[in-house]
Design a protein around this motif. Structure first.
Motif, short mmCIF file in Angstrom:
data_model
loop_
_atom_site.label_atom_id
_atom_site.label_comp_id
_atom_site.label_asym_id
_atom_site.label_seq_id
_atom_site.Cartn_x
_atom_site.Cartn_y
_atom_site.Cartn_z
N SER A 1 65.71 60.37 71.62
CA SER A 1 64.96 58.77 72.43
C SER A 1 63.32 57.69 72.00
CB SER A 1 64.34 59.48 73.91
OG SER A 1 63.58 61.28 74.17
N THR B 1 59.46 68.41 82.18
CA THR B 1 60.22 68.13 82.84
C THR B 1 60.73 68.32 84.18
OG1 THR B 1 61.26 68.82 80.26
CG2 THR B 1 63.02 69.11 81.87
N LYS C 1 64.27 68.21 87.43
CA LYS C 1 65.79 67.59 87.49
C LYS C 1 66.13 67.40 89.02
CE LYS C 1 65.99 72.12 84.23
NZ LYS C 1 64.48 72.33 85.06
N VAL D 1 63.70 60.58 92.67
CA VAL D 1 62.89 59.85 90.93
C VAL D 1 61.62 59.42 91.53
CG1 VAL D 1 62.51 58.47 88.99
CG2 VAL D 1 64.67 59.08 89.39
N TYR E 1 63.68 64.17 82.38
CA TYR E 1 64.63 63.71 84.00
C TYR E 1 65.83 64.64 83.64
CZ TYR E 1 65.64 62.80 88.27
OH TYR E 1 65.78 62.65 89.83
N TRP F 1 74.29 58.68 85.25
CA TRP F 1 74.08 58.43 84.80
C TRP F 1 73.35 57.04 84.63
CZ3 TRP F 1 71.41 61.43 81.59
CH2 TRP F 1 71.44 60.97 80.02
N LEU G 1 70.05 56.43 85.71
CA LEU G 1 69.23 57.01 85.04
C LEU G 1 68.44 56.09 83.79
CD1 LEU G 1 69.94 60.90 85.42
CD2 LEU G 1 68.03 59.69 86.53
N LYS H 1 65.01 54.68 82.83
CA LYS H 1 64.94 54.83 81.80
C LYS H 1 64.07 53.46 81.54
CE LYS H 1 65.62 56.54 77.36
NZ LYS H 1 65.28 55.42 76.17
N LEU I 1 61.30 56.74 83.18
CA LEU I 1 62.09 57.92 82.45
C LEU I 1 61.68 58.33 80.74
CD1 LEU I 1 65.45 58.72 84.81
CD2 LEU I 1 62.96 59.67 85.00
N SER J 1 62.67 59.84 78.46
CA SER J 1 63.72 60.75 78.03
C SER J 1 65.24 61.07 78.90
CB SER J 1 64.00 61.90 77.39
OG SER J 1 62.70 61.14 75.94
N ILE J 2 66.14 61.01 78.83
CA ILE J 2 67.34 61.92 80.23
C ILE J 2 68.29 62.52 79.43
CG2 ILE J 2 67.07 59.65 81.78
CD1 ILE J 2 69.36 58.48 80.89
N PRO K 1 72.69 62.12 76.02
CA PRO K 1 71.07 62.53 76.75
C PRO K 1 71.08 63.15 75.64
CG PRO K 1 73.78 63.08 77.58
CD PRO K 1 74.25 62.13 76.56
#
Length: 293
Positions: A12, A81, A83, A99, A114, A139, A142, A146, A151, A153-154, A176
């Motif tokens: 990222s 971090t 989840k 989130v 995340y 995904w 997310l 992002k 976020l 980084s995911i 990812p």
């Protein structure tokens, strides 16, 4: 080089400390405060939590109630971090709400990393092909979050090679950054680690010390003998085994001495010792995602 000063460059574009403090099963405002206080004191700049740990709010309170100021730190000096819970997996509205809830709890306007906590949705049988579709929906959501800056980084957690292959077929242009998995000499996951390295996905280990009532990994005779040779604890040896291979670690600790020891990894494991650690019998200690389609 001090373990506290080692970072990995994520795909990222952001840097993540290779060593973080884990908070699984660490609860209570005072307990969380004391753990983070000592962690910051000895050099940790990364904190790992999750919605299902139910301690995000206490972590946010600890950071905002004076600990950052105490150690001359700002929010941007800390890598957070958290989840997504399996119960929120696959529903865009629930994901966005999750989130937002984590952001409020942590007292931050962004999350550094995340992760999708589990490849399956809580309400779907493990053998259902619907899990593939739901992972794709999650995904994509997310990726959208992002792009909006919530976020930085995911990534994923507990994803096997097959789960990653499914994701990479339709990852909406964003791979990812991290796959957080169980990894230690009793469960090396070499094939999965090789796949992640090839795809530029950083491997971060949990359960580095094993998670059994018998603590069989910490008591393994080869582990103990090598630890004696180097004059370190078995726990330090196991953490260094990962770190020396570029694998991130997030050991949980609540006692001050353990918190200090877990980042005091300024020693080397020689080639012969690494070979002896890399032929131990394999035994999984944590959850098994293999049955999730």
């Amino acid at each position: 080089m001090s373990a506290a000063s080692q970072y990995v460059q994520l795909s990222s574009g952001y840097q993540m400390p290779l060593v973080g403090i884990g908070t699984f099963q660490v609860t209570g405002k005072n307990r969380i405060h004391d753990v983070i206080d000592e962690a910051l004191n000895v050099g940790y700049h990364s904190i790992d939590t999750a919605a299902v740990y139910r301690n995000e709010e206490d972590i946010g309170y600890a950071l905002s109630s004076g600990l950052l100021h105490k150690y001359g730190l700002e929010r941007e000096n800390i890598f957070l971090t958290t989840k997504l819970a399996p119960s929120d997996h696959g529903d865009p509205r629930q994901i966005r709400n999750a989130v937002e809830t984590s952001l409020r709890a942590l007292g931050s306007n962004y999350i550094d990393l995340y992760l999708i906590h589990w490849p399956g949705a809580a309400r779907i049988p493990e053998n259902s092909v619907d899990n593939i579709k739901l992972r794709s929906i999650t995904w994509q959501t997310l990726v959208d979050l992002k792009s909006q800056g919530f976020l930085r980084s995911i990534g994923v957690s507990n994803y096997t090679v097959k789960h990653l292959e499914h994701l990479l077929q339709d990852c909406h242009g964003v791979k990812p950054a991290v796959n957080q998995i169980e990894c230690h000499p009793h469960y090396r996951q070499e094939q999965l680690r090789d796949f992640c390295n090839k795809e530029g996905i950083h491997v971060q280990a949990y359960s580095s010390l094993g998670t059994s009532n018998e603590n069989s990994l910490l008591k393994d005779s080869i582990v103990c003998n090598i630890a004696k040779e180097i004059n370190v604890s078995p726990a330090q040896l196991l953490l260094k085994w990962a770190l020396q291979q570029g694998i991130g670690i997030i050991p949980k600790a609540t006692q001050k001495q353990h918190i200090r020891d877990n980042i005091k990894l300024d020693f080397d494991i020689n080639d012969d010792q690494m070979k002896r650690l890399s032929v131990l019998p394999q035994k999984k200690y944590a959850w098994n995602p293999d049955n999730v389609v």
